[in-house]
Design a protein around this motif. Sequence first.
Motif, short mmCIF file in Angstrom:
data_model
loop_
_atom_site.label_atom_id
_atom_site.label_comp_id
_atom_site.label_asym_id
_atom_site.label_seq_id
_atom_site.Cartn_x
_atom_site.Cartn_y
_atom_site.Cartn_z
N GLU A 191 15.19 -55.57 -92.18
CA GLU A 191 14.19 -54.54 -92.46
C GLU A 191 13.40 -54.25 -91.20
O GLU A 191 12.85 -55.15 -90.57
N THR A 192 13.33 -53.00 -90.83
CA THR A 192 12.78 -52.60 -89.53
C THR A 192 11.84 -51.40 -89.72
O THR A 192 12.09 -50.53 -90.56
N LEU A 193 10.78 -51.38 -88.92
CA LEU A 193 9.88 -50.23 -88.94
C LEU A 193 10.67 -48.96 -88.63
O LEU A 193 11.37 -48.88 -87.62
N ALA A 194 10.55 -47.98 -89.50
CA ALA A 194 11.22 -46.68 -89.31
C ALA A 194 10.16 -45.60 -89.30
O ALA A 194 9.29 -45.55 -90.17
N GLU B 178 5.23 -43.94 -91.47
CA GLU B 178 5.88 -45.21 -91.16
C GLU B 178 6.40 -45.82 -92.45
O GLU B 178 5.66 -45.95 -93.42
N THR B 179 7.67 -46.20 -92.41
CA THR B 179 8.28 -46.86 -93.55
C THR B 179 9.17 -47.97 -93.00
O THR B 179 8.99 -48.40 -91.86
N THR B 180 10.09 -48.45 -93.77
CA THR B 180 11.07 -49.42 -93.27
C THR B 180 12.45 -48.99 -93.71
O THR B 180 12.62 -48.29 -94.71
N ASP C 118 8.33 -52.28 -81.93
CA ASP C 118 9.56 -51.52 -81.78
C ASP C 118 9.91 -50.85 -83.11
O ASP C 118 9.51 -51.31 -84.20
N PHE C 119 10.71 -49.79 -83.04
CA PHE C 119 10.99 -49.02 -84.25
C PHE C 119 12.33 -48.30 -84.13
O PHE C 119 12.89 -48.18 -83.04
N VAL C 120 12.80 -47.83 -85.25
CA VAL C 120 13.93 -46.91 -85.28
C VAL C 120 13.43 -45.57 -85.78
O VAL C 120 12.44 -45.50 -86.51
N ALA C 121 14.08 -44.49 -85.35
CA ALA C 121 13.81 -43.19 -85.94
C ALA C 121 14.52 -43.16 -87.29
O ALA C 121 15.71 -43.48 -87.39
N ALA C 122 13.78 -42.81 -88.34
CA ALA C 122 14.33 -42.86 -89.69
C ALA C 122 15.58 -41.99 -89.80
O ALA C 122 15.74 -40.99 -89.09
#
Length: 384
Positions: free
Chosen positions: A134-137, A173-175, A221-225
Amino acid sequence: MTDTCVVVPTIREWECVRDYVANAREYGHLDRLFFVLVTEDFCDTDGMREMLEEEGVEGRVFDGEAREQWYEARGIEEYGDLIPAASHAETSFGLLYLWAHERFDFGVFIDDDTLPHDTDYFGQHYRNLEHTGETLAVESDERWVNVLYRNVEEHGLYPRGYPYSAMDEEVGETTEQVDHVVASQGLWTNVPDLDAVRILMDGDLQGQAQTRTTREDYGEDFVAATGNYLTVCSMNLAFRREVVPAFYQLPMDDNPWDVGRFDDIWSGVFLKRAADLMGHHVYNGTPLCEHNKAPRSTFGDLNNEVPALELNEHVWHIADDAGEDAESYAEAFGAMADALVADDTDYINDEFLTFVGEHMNRWLNCLDAIETGEPLAEPTPADD
């Protein structure tokens, strides 16, 4: 085992390679790296080779003549025009070199006006590419993510290539569950990566910016959803071999429309679309690099960007409608290429989209020609 091809396009400050080598040596990654310096005939190629030898690292130096010899040795001379000379887009030659050598599982793009921070630069990229869970998106109502969104209320910056029509977005911001990261985009301190219009608005005539970024401008750090796009800058970027078919750095500068500066931006759009189709992710944040962009005319960059500014507002919509049934990065890229060629919308310099799409399809043909060719012994450096 050497499994990573590090590509450095350079005509200026190639000594920065020593800093990246020192960082890799300190953190125990040097035996994984092979450096490909992509340069021009008028540059000090002997000095570059001597540097690699002094540092004790594997690598090759390719000026224009050496690239032509390489194409000829592999029987792909007809595709030599895919890589424009004296252009940042010549990083695509590094992709060809990586593709021709199956030992490379990863690639890293490094610009010659950057330096690593005092952290494990290559190790962080490797960890990002192996990241799961699970990653910040990050997402927005405009379906575009500003990679500088953290402190945007303070600095007001949008990176080079971010569509003007997607500004003033509502950020969320979601995951997301991340199972396979295909690209790791490290961001930058000091000089932000801005386009010429935004640099001028920031009051700078020397191609840099009055507003600078620091470590404090970045957080988690994050991913683009999934379904969202982002700017992908190739100054500090690691990626998996599998994305090479969809990661051609597009033909800039040497074209009839004098379009430049969108090679990594548009390639990032196509990569993100392909990654979404494959259920994969682009990871963003660390490792940071220090971007020390040399002074140059902001208006020179503006002249390169203006011919495609309108196209940049729309090209992602074309990509977004293509490749729904694709089962590979090559199929996704081919579908986007065909969509660009077929597009008949009336934009300023819209013929350039056809030009790009045709080059994208030829890129796939070139990779097939390399892949199906017999393995070749590499020429010795003296033959470069």
